[in-house]
Design an enzyme around this catalytic site. Structure first.
Site, short mmCIF file in Angstrom:
data_model
loop_
_atom_site.label_atom_id
_atom_site.label_comp_id
_atom_site.label_asym_id
_atom_site.label_seq_id
_atom_site.Cartn_x
_atom_site.Cartn_y
_atom_site.Cartn_z
N LYS A 170 0.69 3.33 -3.14
CA LYS A 170 -0.47 4.15 -3.46
C LYS A 170 -0.15 5.64 -3.42
O LYS A 170 -0.76 6.44 -4.15
CB LYS A 170 -1.60 3.85 -2.47
CG LYS A 170 -2.11 2.41 -2.51
CD LYS A 170 -3.05 2.13 -1.34
CE LYS A 170 -3.53 0.71 -1.32
NZ LYS A 170 -4.36 0.40 -0.14
N SER B 11 0.79 -1.23 0.00
CA SER B 11 0.00 0.00 0.00
C SER B 11 0.82 1.28 0.00
O SER B 11 0.30 2.36 -0.29
CB SER B 11 -0.95 0.01 1.21
OG SER B 11 -2.01 -0.88 1.01
N VAL C 204 1.27 -3.79 4.09
CA VAL C 204 1.12 -5.03 4.83
C VAL C 204 2.34 -5.95 4.74
O VAL C 204 2.37 -6.99 5.38
CB VAL C 204 -0.16 -5.80 4.41
CG1 VAL C 204 -1.40 -5.03 4.80
CG2 VAL C 204 -0.13 -6.13 2.93
N TYR D 197 -3.98 3.43 7.57
CA TYR D 197 -5.27 2.74 7.57
C TYR D 197 -6.22 3.41 8.56
O TYR D 197 -6.20 4.63 8.72
CB TYR D 197 -5.07 1.24 7.86
CG TYR D 197 -4.12 0.56 6.90
CD1 TYR D 197 -4.33 0.60 5.52
CD2 TYR D 197 -3.01 -0.13 7.36
CE1 TYR D 197 -3.48 -0.03 4.63
CE2 TYR D 197 -2.14 -0.76 6.49
CZ TYR D 197 -2.38 -0.70 5.12
OH TYR D 197 -1.53 -1.32 4.25
N TYR E 158 -2.21 -3.05 -10.91
CA TYR E 158 -2.26 -2.79 -9.46
C TYR E 158 -1.47 -3.83 -8.68
O TYR E 158 -0.71 -3.48 -7.77
CB TYR E 158 -3.72 -2.76 -9.01
CG TYR E 158 -3.91 -2.54 -7.53
CD1 TYR E 158 -3.64 -1.31 -6.95
CD2 TYR E 158 -4.38 -3.57 -6.71
CE1 TYR E 158 -3.82 -1.11 -5.59
CE2 TYR E 158 -4.56 -3.38 -5.36
CZ TYR E 158 -4.29 -2.15 -4.80
OH TYR E 158 -4.46 -1.96 -3.45
#
Length: 314
Positions: free
Chosen positions: A71, A68, A268, A250, A198
């Site tokens: 992103k 993540s 993660v 998060y 992705y």
């Protein structure tokens, strides 16, 4: 009297070892099976100031996939490709308060677009906006952008992690097809093509130093003092840093803002990208995660450093 950088150089190894015990409070992610092989007690940290001076401690040689964390940089590339108006027609600007892979608010809250670009649904929508005539061209542009910011031409994706995620990403497929049904993904967008880009993006592999270098560029407003180049427009860095504060950890982002008070984004795999605006980029790896998906030992170390040096932006 030593400078702050000299003080960090002296004390970081000891503080890191004190934080390593926090790894026992979490567990390594296994929902992507390939991630489960990471050493649970590992902890590494690299800090780079805006002139490129570097401090490292712990298991910094350990490679890990960005997951993540990627992103943040696909958001920046999408903004550079499409501009603010187009990007925010597809994603919102607010924290969701839900788990990163939740689809709850896509159905409950009009107009059905993802709340922000750092949850999975929002990141998938952002990936679809990256320019390119094919999935390979889109991914190549993403990879090359990451290589430029990290100052390393060898960064590439981990095929094992990519394959593992591709075969098990049922929730992300559900999110993507829901986005298409909600017209967040356009009619001519092939869902599986977007997901392929992705998954490769998330599987891009770095180490702490490369991640810290990426953070250093953001800390310096998009300008790389090492090369003398502006890599990202300042306005877009502002946007990315704001999302890192409000959504980057998060649904524990508010807690981290109180405890550490610096922009950060976790993944993660146990990686954390953090920065102190105008001063430092920080890369951390600690694969053992708490239930919200953040590195337990990494959080402990960043909170300790922020408190020690009064880094909070608030």
């Amino acid at each position: 009297m030593p400078t702050e950088m000299e003080h960090i150089t002296e004390h970081l190894p000891g503080w890191l070892e004190e934080s390593r015990h926090a790894a026992s409070e979490g567990k390594v992610a296994d929902y992507i099976p390939e991630l489960a092989h990471a050493p649970a007690d590992a902890l590494g940290c690299t800090l780079i100031d805006t002139n490129g001076n570097t401090v490292t401690a712990g298991d910094c040689s350990l490679s890990f996939t960005m997951q993540s964390i990627s992103k943040v940089f696909t958001l920046l590339l999408a903004l550079m490709d499409r501009g603010e108006e187009r990007v925010f027609n597809h994603v919102g600007m607010e924290p969701s308060g839900d788990d990163y892979n939740s689809m709850l608010k896509l159905e409950l809250v009009e107009p059905g677009k993802p709340f922000n670009p750092l949850i999975n649904a929002g990141a998938i929508a952002i990936t679809a906006l990256i320019k390119g005539d094919s999935t390979d061209e889109q991914f190549t542009r993403i990879r090359d952008f990451f290589r430029t910011i990290a100052g390393n031409p060898d960064i590439d994706y981990n095929h094992g992690v990519y394959t593992s995620e591709q075969q098990t990403a049922h929730r992300n497929r559900s999110l993507a097809y829901f986005l298409k049904d909600n017209d967040v993904l356009s009619d001519d967008t092939e869902v599986e093509d977007v997901l392929d880009v992705y998954f490769r993006q998330c599987a891009l592999e770095v180490n702490c130093e490369q991640l810290a270098r990426m953070g250093m560029v953001l800390a310096n407003g998009g300008f790389d003092l090492v090369t003398g180049q502006e890599l990202i427009p300042y306005r877009y860095v502002q946007i990315a840093k704001t999302f890192m504060v409000t959504c980057g950890m998060y649904n524990a982002s508010g807690e981290f803002a109180i405890q550490a008070g610096i922009p950060a984004k976790s993944g993660v795999s146990g990686g954390i990208l953090a920065l102190v605006p105008g001063r430092y980029g920080i890369g951390v790896i600690g694969p053992s995660l708490n239930r919200k998906g953040n590195s337990t030992a990494g959080l402990h170390l960043l909170q300790k450093l922020s408190a020690q040096y009064n880094w909070s932006i608030f």
